[in-house]
Design an enzyme around this catalytic site. Structure first.
Site, PDB file in Angstrom:
ATOM      1  N   ASP A   1       0.372  -0.953   0.040  1.00 39.53           N
ATOM      2  CA  ASP A   1      -0.021   0.205  -0.127  1.00 39.53           C
ATOM      3  C   ASP A   1       0.789   1.223  -0.184  1.00 39.53           C
ATOM      4  O   ASP A   1       2.146   1.321   0.752  1.00 39.53           O
ATOM      5  CB  ASP A   1      -0.864  -0.092   1.622  1.00 39.53           C
TER       6      ASP A   1
ATOM      7  N   ARG B   1     -13.822   4.755  -1.144  1.00 39.56           N
ATOM      8  CA  ARG B   1     -14.795   4.414  -2.438  1.00 39.56           C
ATOM      9  C   ARG B   1     -15.463   5.125  -3.452  1.00 39.56           C
ATOM     10  O   ARG B   1     -14.758   5.360  -4.582  1.00 39.56           O
ATOM     11  CB  ARG B   1     -15.996   2.791  -2.349  1.00 39.56           C
TER      12      ARG B   1
ATOM     13  N   LYS C   1     -15.221  18.115  -1.755  1.00 42.18           N
ATOM     14  CA  LYS C   1     -12.892  17.798  -2.663  1.00 42.18           C
ATOM     15  C   LYS C   1     -13.389  16.204  -2.509  1.00 42.18           C
ATOM     16  O   LYS C   1     -13.321  15.526  -1.898  1.00 42.18           O
ATOM     17  CB  LYS C   1     -12.274  18.526  -1.256  1.00 42.18           C
TER      18      LYS C   1
HETATM   19  N1  LIG Z   1     -10.103  13.233   3.240  1.00 43.79           N
HETATM   20  C1  LIG Z   1     -10.577  12.975   2.754  1.00 43.79           C
HETATM   21  N2  LIG Z   1     -11.213  13.993   1.920  1.00 43.79           N
HETATM   22  C2  LIG Z   1     -11.155  13.897   0.149  1.00 43.79           C
HETATM   23  N3  LIG Z   1     -10.848  13.162  -0.172  1.00 43.79           N
HETATM   24  C3  LIG Z   1      -9.754  12.960   0.288  1.00 43.79           C
HETATM   25  C4  LIG Z   1      -9.382  12.437   1.747  1.00 43.79           C
HETATM   26  N4  LIG Z   1      -8.464  11.479   1.721  1.00 43.79           N
HETATM   27  C5  LIG Z   1      -7.773  10.833   0.545  1.00 43.79           C
HETATM   28  N5  LIG Z   1      -8.767  11.593  -0.109  1.00 43.79           N
HETATM   29  C6  LIG Z   1      -8.618  11.366  -1.977  1.00 43.79           C
HETATM   30  O1  LIG Z   1      -9.025   9.875  -1.768  1.00 43.79           O
HETATM   31  C7  LIG Z   1      -7.751   9.128  -2.793  1.00 43.79           C
HETATM   32  C8  LIG Z   1      -8.034   7.935  -1.783  1.00 43.79           C
HETATM   33  O2  LIG Z   1      -7.490   7.413  -0.714  1.00 43.79           O
HETATM   34  P1  LIG Z   1      -7.217   6.479   0.464  1.00 43.79           P
HETATM   35  O3  LIG Z   1      -6.852   6.148   1.366  1.00 43.79           O
HETATM   36  O4  LIG Z   1      -7.677   5.243   0.271  1.00 43.79           O
HETATM   37  O5  LIG Z   1      -6.128   6.219  -0.840  1.00 43.79           O
HETATM   38  P2  LIG Z   1      -4.194   6.525   0.013  1.00 43.79           P
HETATM   39  O6  LIG Z   1      -3.715   6.183   0.841  1.00 43.79           O
HETATM   40  O7  LIG Z   1      -4.261   7.813  -1.637  1.00 43.79           O
HETATM   41  O8  LIG Z   1      -3.473   5.236  -1.209  1.00 43.79           O
HETATM   42  P3  LIG Z   1      -2.963   4.159   0.071  1.00 43.79           P
HETATM   43  O9  LIG Z   1      -4.285   2.840  -0.312  1.00 43.79           O
HETATM   44  O10 LIG Z   1      -2.097   3.840  -1.453  1.00 43.79           O
HETATM   45  O11 LIG Z   1      -3.491   4.203   1.476  1.00 43.79           O
HETATM   46  C9  LIG Z   1      -6.828   9.683  -2.076  1.00 43.79           C
HETATM   47  O12 LIG Z   1      -5.900   9.548  -3.176  1.00 43.79           O
HETATM   48  C10 LIG Z   1      -7.420  11.800  -2.375  1.00 43.79           C
HETATM   49  O13 LIG Z   1      -7.527  11.746  -3.933  1.00 43.79           O
HETATM   50 MG   LIG Z   2      -3.425   3.900   3.153  1.00 41.07          MG
END
Ligand SMILES: Nc1ncnc2c1ncn2[C@@H]1O[C@H](COP(=O)(O)OP(=O)(O)OP(=O)(O)O)[C@@H](O)[C@H]1O
Ligand SMILES: [Mg+2]
Ligand SMILES: [K+]
Length: 701
Positions: free
Chosen positions: A320, A394, A409
């Site tokens: 990850d 998701r 956002k």
């Molecule tokens: N608090 C938030 N509000 C809105 N969008 C967000 C927020 N946090 C993350 N995102 C968006 O959602 C995407 C997916 O986040 P997620 O946490 O699922 O994956 P990640 O942490 O980026 O990747 P990984 O799976 O490697 O941990 C992020 O890349 C970002 O663009």
């Molecule tokens: Mg993560």
């Protein structure tokens, strides 16, 4: 999926092996004191109900009892006593091997127990605080921990941020941050809060905490036989049965050859013990325990020996990104408005969408708008009547609906889709702004609003994260071990590519939902790959559970730690190098000692058979190629060698056969050669030497 092939580094000489800085001290070198200290435990293991778990050693135990009985029947026969004594020693040595392996975890278990005793919990009940013993906590209880408090149980932070000293468990003295809402929300019972105040929801019941499991593990109490061990045990038991039948059929011949009944039984028992694979039967548990112990000393807690063995054959590592390859401390560092939008308007929208966003990213947006745009005031209240849209992996968006105003956002693709779905315009420079952040390895969050003018993009939040140190060299090492590394992330492809290149992984998968992470693992497994997964987040939990080896970062959520079958206390994604090395070493050591044990028994055959039949069939004396002094001395020498070789090999069983990352297959073959040949030759020399020493004793020879 696109591919990144980072240039190979020239540091090819790096090897795995010695514990890394910050890892636990080892059990110390193996010496006579360790044997002595393990003696009481070894004696306790003589219990037949314990011994029966190892069929080979159980047969030796029965042999010891039988020969002792026969010696008692004819107390003047020194030979009977000598054989009986050495058979007892054989049994004891086997138990000693296991007890020594277990003993190495005892001191550590004591230290861990110290972290657990006498913790008082401050439980929240009906808005009031009450003091209860830590052992009285139930799953779902809320407890308060402030600076100086020991966290009374495992749980997730549901309110607040604190720095925590986890050295009682990790041995690492640098404090770590634990906070609600994100992937760094898990706290472990026995650790100490250093600053601030957090509220923790307890997630494990008494007796099942991480600390309890660790104690059970280092003591060997939680150990179960792995499928491989069980298979080997069945093989050893079958061999034992074959030799038992063979020896029983020899009985009439032995009597015919002139031995009296008792002597023939003593000799045949000695023969049986020498022929059955006692060496590996005695060392098998120690090899397994030592393997787990080596991992614990590298700060990896493995839930099962099975996972450790699987690690030895891993061919693909999925990682990850956020919190695993990177530090996971993803913070908003800047806002970039699109052309025609004022910076303040973007800042207000970004802030509004984040007021109830409990993720570290969301909170960092609030902080940034206060610091750089002077928004917010002390005692500011969240607007009433707002409908908050929480972030999910998701949707990849978060935001708020408030009196006809909607703010979102999130990931570029998600927010663009949200705007376009209503036919709204996406500012021409929005993508360029986002891409510039992504290409530098940052995560862009697009900010969009919907009001009377419809939906439109206002600008971009720049989230910054840092790749952990030393990744590139370590991933290169994994490549040399034949392991392909794939980073999987929910982030966009540009950010993913930049981080993948910086970290030096072989490949990456971007914009992956938890389902897609899971599907990727299933696909790899269907192609015959053995998959390891390293992750920290709740959204990694399904993948961690599906992987053959699931290593959760200690900084991660309790969901991730529950799902995986290992926890890395150092939260180092490249720890898999050590885990794989330990797994391979375990498999190679077991293979080498099995080969040695089986080969080893051949020479004893040459020592005992001629001795047994020397009188009746003088032609068999041709088999006495060792020229042993007398039949008694020959038999006794074989039995003594058979017992001593166990003790001689204990250090190797504990330390493991040397393993180097390059060419594990070649090494396995080489080891089979060395240990096969060694197993054949060693007893010829050893038995001859013991025979020489024995013949110096008066009355023999
Ligand atoms: N608090 C938030 N509000 C809105 N969008 C967000 C927020 N946090 C993350 N995102 C968006 O959602 C995407 C997916 O986040 P997620 O946490 O699922 O994956 P990640 O942490 O980026 O990747 P990984 O799976 O490697 O941990 C992020 O890349 C970002 O663009
Ligand atoms: Mg993560
Ligand atoms: K043997």
């Amino acid at each position: 999926m696109s591919t990144v092939t980072p240039p190979r580094t020239s540091r090819d000489a790096a090897t795995t092996g010695g514990p890394r800085p910050g890892s636990r001290p080892g059990g110390g070198p193996f010496g006579p004191e360790q044997l002595l200290r393990a003696l009481p435990a070894a004696l306790r293991k003589l219990d037949p109900r314990v011994m029966v778990k190892s069929p080979v050693m159980f047969v030796v135990l029965v042999g010891s009892v039988v020969t002792t009985g026969l010696a008692l029947a004819d107390p003047t026969d020194w030979f009977g006593w000598a054989v009986a004594a050495w058979l007892w020693l054989t049994t004891l040595f086997a138990n000693l091997a296991e007890a020594v392996a277990e003993g190495r975890g005892k001191a550590q278990a004591e230290a861990l127990r110290g972290a657990r005793t006498g913790v008082v919990a401050r439980r929240l009940a009906g808005g009031r605080e009450e003091r209860v013993p830590g052992t009285g906590l139930r799953v779902g209880d809320l407890v308060v921990c402030e600076a100086g408090d020991v966290v009374p149980g495992d749980g997730d932070v549901v309110e607040g941020v604190a720095s925590v000293d986890e050295s009682a468990i990790t041995g690492e003295s640098a404090p770590v941050i634990r906070e609600s809402g994100g992937d760094r929300s898990a706290v472990t019972g026995g650790t100490r809060v250093l600053s601030d105040r957090i509220v923790v929801r307890i997630t494990t019941g008494p007796g099942e905490t991480f600390l309890d499991r660790m104690i059970g593990l280092v003591e060997g109490a939680a150990r179960h036989k792995t499928p491989n061990e069980t298979a080997l045990n069945i093989l050893l038991a079958s061999l034992t049965l074959v030799f038992l039948l063979a020896v029983v059929t020899l009985k009439p011949f032995a009597v015919h050859a002139g031995a009296d009944d008792e002597t023939s039984v003593i000799v045949l028992t000695a023969l049986l013990v020498c022929l059955i694979p006692t060496t590996i039967g005695a060392l098998l548990p120690a090899i397994g325990i030592a393997g787990m112990d080596r991992l614990v000393r590298r700060n990896v807690v493995a839930g099962s020996g099975r996972a450790v063995e699987a690690a030895g054959d891993v061919s693909t590592l999925l990682l990850d990104k956020t919190g695993t390859v990177t530090l996971g401390d993803r913070r908003a560092v800047a806002l970039r408005a699109v052309r025609g939008v004022a910076g303040d308007e973007l800042a207000r929208a970004a802030r509004l969408s984040s007021l109830a966003d409990e993720t570290p990213e969301g909170r960092s947006v609030v902080t940034l708008t206060e610091r750089e745009y002077g928004l917010g005031s002390p005692g500011e209240e969240a607007p009433a009547g707002a409908r908050w849209v929480a972030f999910s992996a998701r949707t990849r968006m978060s935001g708020v609906d408030l009196d006809g105003l909607r703010v979102r956002k999130g990931a570029t693709a998600s927010v663009v889709a949200w705007v376009e779905e209503s036919g709204g315009p996406v500012a021409g420079d929005a993508r360029a702004l986002a891409d510039r952040i992504a290409e530098a390895g940052g995560t862009p969050l697009l900010v969009a609003v919907e009001d009377v003018r419809g939906r439109r993009v206002l600008g971009v939040v720049h989230l910054k994260d840092v790749v952990k140190e030393g990744m590139r060299e370590r991933f290169a090492e994994l490549r040399r071990m034949g392991i392909r590394t794939v980073m999987i992330t929910g982030d966009n492809p540009l950010t993913a590519r930049a981080v993948a290149e910086e970290a030096g992984v072989d490949d990456f998968l971007a914009e992956a939902t938890p389902e897609e992470k899971l599907a990727l693992i299933r696909r790899e497994q269907a192609n015959g790959q053995l998959v390891a997964m390293t992750g920290d987040g709740t959204n990694d939990a399904p993948a961690l559970a599906q992987a053959d080896v699931g290593v959760a970062m200690n900084t991660g959520t309790s969901a991730a730690k529950e799902a995986g079958n290992m926890v890395d206390l150092d939260s180092d994604p490249t720890k898999l190098i050590e885990i794989v090395a330990t797994g391979k070493q375990l498999l190679i050591t077991r293979g080498a000692l099995t080969t040695f044990s089986l080969a080893n028994d051949v020479a004893k055959y040459f020592a005992i058979i001629p001795a047994l039949f020397a009188a009746a069939y003088p032609s068999l004396d041709r088999l006495n190629i060792m020229g042993l002094a007398s039949p008694e001395s020959a038999i006794l020498s074989a039995v003594i060698f058979n017992a001593l070789i166990i003790v001689a090999l204990v250090p190797l069983a504990l330390r493991g056969v040397r393993y180097r990352p390059a060419g594990a297959d070649r090494m396995l073959r080489r080891n089979l050669g060395v240990y096969g040949l060694g197993g054949l030759v060693a007893p010829f020399l050893g038995i001859k030497l013991i025979d020489l020493l024995l013949s110096l004793l008066p009355g023999i020879g």
